[in-house]
Structure formats: structure tokens, C-alpha cells
Scaffold this active site. Structure first.
Site, PDB file in Angstrom:
ATOM      1  N   HIS A 408       0.828  -1.209   0.000  1.00  0.00           N
ATOM      2  CA  HIS A 408       0.000   0.000   0.000  1.00  0.00           C
ATOM      3  C   HIS A 408       0.867   1.266   0.000  1.00  0.00           C
ATOM      4  CE1 HIS A 408      -3.676   2.309   1.423  1.00  0.00           C
ATOM      5  NE2 HIS A 408      -2.692   3.134   1.768  1.00  0.00           N
ATOM      6  N   GLU A 409       1.786   1.321   0.962  1.00  0.00           N
ATOM      7  CA  GLU A 409       2.594   2.536   1.089  1.00  0.00           C
ATOM      8  C   GLU A 409       3.512   2.748  -0.105  1.00  0.00           C
ATOM      9  OE1 GLU A 409       1.737   4.649   3.135  1.00  0.00           O
ATOM     10  OE2 GLU A 409       0.470   3.370   4.368  1.00  0.00           O
ATOM     11  N   HIS A 412       1.786   4.519  -2.803  1.00  0.00           N
ATOM     12  CA  HIS A 412       1.974   5.969  -2.643  1.00  0.00           C
ATOM     13  C   HIS A 412       3.367   6.391  -3.108  1.00  0.00           C
ATOM     14  CE1 HIS A 412      -1.724   6.832  -0.557  1.00  0.00           C
ATOM     15  NE2 HIS A 412      -1.452   6.012   0.453  1.00  0.00           N
ATOM     16  N   HIS A 415       3.587   6.421  -6.804  1.00  0.00           N
ATOM     17  CA  HIS A 415       2.795   7.549  -7.295  1.00  0.00           C
ATOM     18  C   HIS A 415       3.616   8.835  -7.211  1.00  0.00           C
ATOM     19  CE1 HIS A 415      -1.382   9.750  -7.048  1.00  0.00           C
ATOM     20  NE2 HIS A 415      -0.668  10.127  -8.090  1.00  0.00           N
TER      21      HIS A 415
END
Length: 623
Positions: A408-409, A412, A415
Site C-alpha cells: 500500500h505505502e 503511494h 505515485h
């Protein structure tokens, strides 16, 4: 707050908590250096940080002196905006360093003071630049368009200029904006007070678990609430919420004040509501928020179906709130950090070789602070300085949830890397509405990868159960949080006071609705209704709904990428990430084929949950 002054938090979205190293806590010093991040690319030392802060402070008069020059001509406007942008980049670097240090050890006085100094500096910068938006608005749209045609250097500022004009009806005069900006550190103090209360001041008790004393605090609670022994889970819940509940009145003051602040600022800026004010910053229609809540409410029978399946699989006579978190099937598999990295890299293969290779490079650097430690903040987040590698903060517990959190992190993180490589600083910072899509898409891809590799029906059942729990936690739970925010802000707008007990009443009603208390699905014990005090996201008004909308969007993109016969869906998705903050998020998703203002994406989440349960029931029937 003027858009040209950096907010009182790092520019990149933070996930789950707040947010080495040069100044490690006693608990972290024993850690492998490879499991702590290296902040020296940001500042070589604390002294270098302080020198940069002093330089930023000394520059404030020169920034204030730019007032009155923006409308002279195109070159003057570009010069001023370039200098303001450079100041914001320096502020970002200062903030990230300060928060990164504090979150690794909240007990350290120097870390607290450093963050306090940044709050002061942010307020001073905001006051020094409070005239910028009103002055740009006075130039007018027609003349600004002429300036942009005359000077190509203004292209990097086009998005900000668009927002300044768009928000003109909600912008105060220069003097009023200066006052609001100067008060920013005071307005943000409630969140910091809540964080220090949880991480430093509350003396969390210890209980005996599996023959050993274990402290039950805001980090370890997340681990022990999954314990397979029901009596242990109940003891953990009773201990944690019993201690939290002793501070109900104090938490009521901090959160009630934060809600009051949101309402007052919305009224001052002439927004119809606090939710409308929050969403306006990113051009998200309020109808998206309310459609999410309405469609999720319609899907509650599916959530209740999941709870009944959970009760059946755990062989429980009834269901309580402390029965949500244990895995539906026991699986004694430990996932170390290296294994979590390997699985994440394998899972993102559908996003293409360049994405994989870049992620592998980042994982090979000292970009993460991985292990829990005394005084360390709970949860996980990603933040960054433009031009530097992203930083990821974790509390790795060697379980499958920890693998999912790492994926998940780094969603980010990637991104951030893609946006920074594709956009100038002024357009790279992406809105929160898009941010969670990148993170949750990685989670969906991880789930798909793990299911494809499953070697037995029981392993598949475990993974399907984990996916169900992710959908519950990311979609239904976050929407419940979003509805809580609506109700608390509506209460203040109606003239009601929010005491700790009133907040508990509002939250308890929602817990019972979402978990089927009246239908006999799950018993909600009153002592757990103070859970609202445990959620730090409520101090970032109308933030959490984006987890739920992103869950729907991530499922859409992951499914489309997985079923495609060519690279078009993948590149469409990656282009959304590369766009950073250069496009309005809802409009950008619509161009990518996803209408977040319609029921369709939320209905798809409900269909996915039902399909998972159909498959699980089929596998259970074959056991």
C-alpha cells in the site's frame, strides 16, 4: 490559507498515522540500519536543518516585498511565483525532516520543538503571503490568460492560477487572509495535542498474553486484537478502550474543537457546509461524498452477510466487536521485510517492467523506517521531498497485513516518484482523492497475485477472507467514518456542542447500524463506542471518505488491467498517476473511464464482496 503557503503538514498524503536516521530513540537504536531511513539527503544534520530554517525565516521580508508587483506584467508575475514556489520547496524539505524525526520517537523533546518551530514558520510564511491570492484575483482571468500567452514560464503555475480564480468567491481580503494564516499553528494544535496524548502522555497498561506481559497501546492493539483466543481479544479490547475511555472528555475537547474550526472556516469563506469547503479544494463535487454514503448504506446487507459468514467460520455462538479481526483460518506463516518486498515486486508485474524496476531500486535504498519502537507513532505513511526518493514509515509485524501495508505505502511511493518525474514541483503534488487509488491498487494486485499462487483450498480461503476484511475495513469502515464526520459537522452547524459523551453517542449509533446490532448480527458493547478517539484521521476533516472511493476506483483499474489484452488500460492508469496534481481528480478519472459521481463503482464493490463469499461458501462445502 493561501494556496501559495505550505500547509502545516508534509505535502504528500500521510496514511493511517502521522507520519535513521540521525537521532534514534533508545528502542530503535538496536535496529538494523537497513531497516531505518537515511535522512541525510534532506539535511546532513540537525544543525543544517536549523540553518535552513533560519534562512527561510530571514527571507520572509523579501517575499512580503513582492506585494503589488504581480499585476505589472507577465515577467513580474512569473518572477514572484517562481520565488514563492522556491520558498515552498524549502518549507517542504524542512517539514518532512521534522515530522520524520518526530514520528520515529515522539518522546524526544528536540523533535517536538522542531515541529513546533515549523508550525510557527508556516504561520509566518502564510501571513507573509496572504496577499497573493487576492492580488492574483484582482488581475482578473482575462489579463492572466494574456500573461500566460506572453510568458511560457508561467505554464508551471497554470494549475495554481486556475485554483486561485476558481476559489475567488471563497477568498477573504488580504488582511483577513493574513490573520487566518498566522493562526494556522494554533488551529492545528488540537491534532498535535491528540497525538502527544496517545503516543506520550497516556500510560498504557500491560496484560499477560500467552504467558508474557504485553503493553496494550495504539500500536500493539492492532496486533493483539487479531489473537485467535476470544478471551484474549476481549481482554485486549477491554484494556485498550478502558484506558482510552478515561480521557473521553479530553479527546472530546480536541476533536470537538477541530470540528468547530472546520465549520467556522467554511462559514467565513462562504461555503454552504464544512464538507463542501473541504471538497472544493480539489474540485470534488459534494454529490460524490453523499453518493458514496447512500450506496454504502444500500450495501449493508452484504456487510452483514460477511459477518454471519465470519461467525460461522470461527464457530462462535454469537458475534461481538472484538471478533472482527482474527483471521478466518489459522495460517502460521511469517512474512519478514525481505519477503514482503519480494511479494510486492511480484504483485506489481501487471504494471509493467519499468514500474517494477523503479520500485526495486527504491526498495534497495534506505527509504523505510520499518520496525515498531518505544515512542514511535503507530500506523504507516509515505511522504517525500520533491527531487528525493520517497520515504515510507511502517510498523512491520511479520504478518500478511504487514505485507499488504508495505504494498500500500509503496503504491503511494511510486505515485510520488511517477508524478515527480513527469511534473514540475508546482503540479506534482497530487490530491488525496487520487492518492489512495495508487495505494489500494497495489493491495488489489497483491491479493490477485497471492490467490493465483495459492497451493491449497485452505490457503485460498485464508486469502479470500483477508480480501473480504480489506473490503470491510477500507470500504465500509471508512464510509462509516465519513458518515461520522458528516454528523459531527452537521451537529455543530446546527448549534450543538460536541462533548466527548456526545461524540460517543453519535459514533455508537453508527457502529450499531453498520454492524447489524438491531438485526442480531453483531453485538456492539457500549465500552467500545469510544473508538472515535482512536482515529487520528478525524483531525483532517473529510479525509477518510477517499479510502472508500479509492477502493472502488482501485478495483476498477486492477480488474481492467488484469483482463486486458494490451497495455492500454495499464498506461491509462499510470497516466493518471503521472498527472500528479495537474488535473481535477474526478474529471481525470472520468476521462479514464470511471465516473465516481454515479452508483456504478460502489455497486461493483458490493458485487465483488458477494462473489468472494460465493466462492468461499463453495470451497467450504468441499472441505
Amino acid at each position: 490559507m493561501p494556496r501559495f503557503a505550505l500547509p502545516t503538514a508534509p505535502r504528500r498524503p500521510l496514511v493511517m498515522a502521522l507520519w535513521l536516521c540521525l537521532s534514534l530513540s533508545a528502542g530503535a537504536q538496536a535496529a538494523d540500519p537497513a531497516l531505518t531511513w537515511d535522512l541525510t539527503p534532506i539535511y546532513a544534520s540537525d544543525n543544517a536543518w536549523d540553518a535552513a530554517r533560519q534562512a527561510a525565516l530571514a527571507e520572509l521580508p523579501a517575499l512580503s516585498a513582492l506585494r503589488g508587483t504581480l499585476g505589472r506584467d507577465a515577467a513580474s508575475l512569473r518572477t514572484a511565483l517562481d520565488r514563492i514556489s522556491a520558498a515552498n520547496q524549502r518549507m517542504e524539505r524542512l517539514w518532512v525532516y521534522a515530522y520524520a524525526l518526530q514520528s520515529t520517537d515522539n518522546r524526544e523533546r528536540r523533535h517536538q520543538e522542531r515541529v513546533g518551530l515549523m508550525g510557527q514558520l508556516s504561520g509566518q510564511l502564510g501571513a507573509a503571503l496572504a496577499w497573493v491570492e487576492p492580488e492574483i484575483q484582482q488581475i482578473g482571468a482575462q489579463r492572466l490568460a494574456q500573461f500566460q500567452r506572453q510568458d511560457a514560464g508561467l505554464a508551471r503555475h497554470a494549475t495554481r492560477l486556475h485554483h486561485v480564480l476558481r476559489l475567488q468567491p471563497h477568498t477573504l481580503g488580504a488582511e483577513a487572509e493574513s490573520v487566518v494564516a498566522a493562526l494556522a499553528p494554533v488551529r492545528g494544535a488540537t491534532a498535535q495535542a491528540r497525538g502527544l496524548l496517545v503516543d506520550v502522555d497516556i500510560r498504557w497498561p500491560s496484560i499477560t498474553i500467552d504467558g508474557k506481559p504485553e503493553k496494550i497501546d495504539d500500536t500493539s492493539y492492532g496486533r493483539w486484537r487479531q489473537h485467535p483466543d476470544r478471551a484474549v481479544r476481549k481482554h485486549v479490547f477491554d484494556t485498550f478502550f478502558g484506558q482510552l475511555g478515561q480521557f473521553e472528555s479530553t479527546f472530546g475537547i480536541t476533536l470537538g474543537t477541530a470540528v468547530q474550526d472546520n465549520v467556522v472556516m467554511a462559514q467565513l469563506r462562504k461555503h454552504p457546509s464544512a464538507v463542501a469547503a473541504s471538497l472544493a479544494a480539489d474540485e470534488v463535487p459534494e454529490s460524490v461524498y453523499r453518493t458514496l454514503v447512500a450506496e454504502t448504506r444500500k450495501g449493508l446487507p452484504t456487510l452483514h452477510r460477511y459477518f454471519r459468514l465470519r461467525q460461522q467460520m470461527l464457530k462462535l455462538p454469537d458475534l461481538h466487536y472484538y471478533d472482527i479481526y482474527p483471521a478466518l483460518l489459522k495460517r502460521d506463516v511469517s512474512y519478514g521485510v525481505d519477503e514482503a518486498k519480494r511479494l510486492t515486486l511480484a504483485a506489481v508485474q501487471p504494471l509493467g517492467a519499468p514500474y517494477q524496476q523503479q520500485l526495486q531500486r527504491l526498495l534497495g535504498q534506505r527509504t523505510m523506517h520499518v520496525l515498531p519502537a518505544e515512542g514511535k507513532s503507530g500506523g504507516a505513511y509515505q511522504t517525500s521531498v520533491y527531487g528525493e526518493s520517497p520515504l515510507v514509515f511502517l510498523n512491520h509485524q511479520n504478518d500478511y497485513d504487514s505485507v499488504s501495508t508495505l504494498a500500500h505505502e509503496w503504491g503511494h511511493g511510486m505515485h510520488t516518484a511517477l508524478a515527480n518525474a513527469s511534473q514540475p514541483f508546482e503540479k506534482a503534488s497530487y490530491p488525496l482523492f487520487i492518492a489512495e487509488i495508487a495505494a489500494i491498487t497495489n493491495e488489489v494486485l497483491l491479493s490477485q497475485h497471492m490467490l493465483a499462487q495459492a497451493k491449497s483450498p485452505d490457503e485460498k480461503l485464508y486469502l479470500l477472507g483477508h480480501e473480504l476484511e480489506r473490503l470491510r475495513g477500507t470500504y465500509f469502515r471508512q464510509t462509516m467514518f465519513a458518515e461520522f464526520e458528516l454528523r459531527t459537522h452537521d451537529a455543530v452547524q446546527a448549534g450543538e456542542s460536541l462533548s466527548g459523551k456526545r461524540l460517543t453517542e453519535i459514533y455508537c449509533g453508527l457502529l450499531k447500524d453498520y454492524h447489524g446490532d438491531a438485526q442480531g448480527v453483531m453485538k456492539i458493547d457500549p465500552q467500545y463506542c469510544q473508538e472515535w478517539a482512536f482515529i487520528p484521521h478525524f483531525y483532517r476533516g473529510f479525509y477518510v471518505y477517499q479510502y472508500a472511493t479509492s477502493m472502488a476506483a482501485a478495483q476498477f483499474f486492477a480488474d481492467r488491467i488484469a483482463s486486458a489484452s494490451d497495455a492500454t488500460p495499464r498506461e491509462t492508469y499510470l497516466n493518471v498517476l503521472r498527472a500528479g496534481g495537474s488535473q481535477a481528480p474526478v474529471a481525470a478519472l472520468k476521462r479514464a473511464g470511471l465516473d465516481m459521481d454515479s452508483p456504478a463503482p460502489y455497486e461493483a464493490v458490493i458485487r465483488r464482496m458477494n462473489a468472494i463469499m460465493d466462492e468461499m461458501e463453495r470451497l467450504l462445502a468441499q472441505r
